[in-house]
Write a protein that holds these residues in place. Sequence first.
Motif, PDB file in Angstrom:
ATOM      1  N   THR A  98       0.821  -1.213   0.000  1.00  0.00           N
ATOM      2  CA  THR A  98       0.000   0.000   0.000  1.00  0.00           C
ATOM      3  C   THR A  98       0.855   1.264   0.000  1.00  0.00           C
ATOM      4  O   THR A  98       0.430   2.290  -0.534  1.00  0.00           O
ATOM      5  N   SER A 104      -3.673   0.886  -4.320  1.00  0.00           N
ATOM      6  CA  SER A 104      -3.984  -0.472  -3.860  1.00  0.00           C
ATOM      7  C   SER A 104      -4.793  -0.394  -2.574  1.00  0.00           C
ATOM      8  O   SER A 104      -4.815   0.633  -1.886  1.00  0.00           O
ATOM      9  N   ILE A 115      -4.195  -7.938  -1.356  1.00  0.00           N
ATOM     10  CA  ILE A 115      -3.941  -6.621  -1.945  1.00  0.00           C
ATOM     11  C   ILE A 115      -4.625  -6.618  -3.298  1.00  0.00           C
ATOM     12  O   ILE A 115      -4.461  -7.539  -4.099  1.00  0.00           O
TER      13      ILE A 115
END
Length: 184
Positions: A98, A104, A115
């Motif tokens: 992230t 994401s 993810i």
Amino acid sequence: MAIDPSDRASYFPIIEKRYGEPMKYWHEVMKNLKEYKYPEAIAYLKENYGFSQAHANALVMYSRGSKSSKKFSNLEQYLKEYDATKKKTVKAILKTFTDRYPKSEVVIAWNKPMIKIGDDYIFTVTVLKNHLLLAPWGDDVLETFRPKLKEYVVKKKTFQVPVDWKIDQKLLLAMAAARIKQIK
């Protein structure tokens, strides 16, 4: 009505249409099968009524009180039962993605943290008793990186890391980049 795999009742309209009886009938069938074990009930529906595995599973599980296949709605719920070391490692793994890919997000799918970027899955983390399982998504992503995974136990689609793993960000981000390249 679209089927939501996490909502077992969403299968009911198609069950009625495909197998020709209202749900009242199917709930009555399930009452008669209440003493059957799960695999026996599934087999009965498949053999006697031609049910698919997914439809049989939805009906059997619903009749046993499981209205949803979704166990966790967020990462905190998923991690709730685990110790501090596992929580810290999982969060650090997910943060690696992230931080690098701001678009994401961490989602729970198939009852595991994943993810996701847009509609595409990039990576999965699973907590087990003695280790974590990491799974890059995509055709041959794991196979491409197999030479770099010699220190890990590598299976067909996953590799194991210790619960206190010192995160190899370079490896994780390279795997993510390979997956993202596939989906673009």
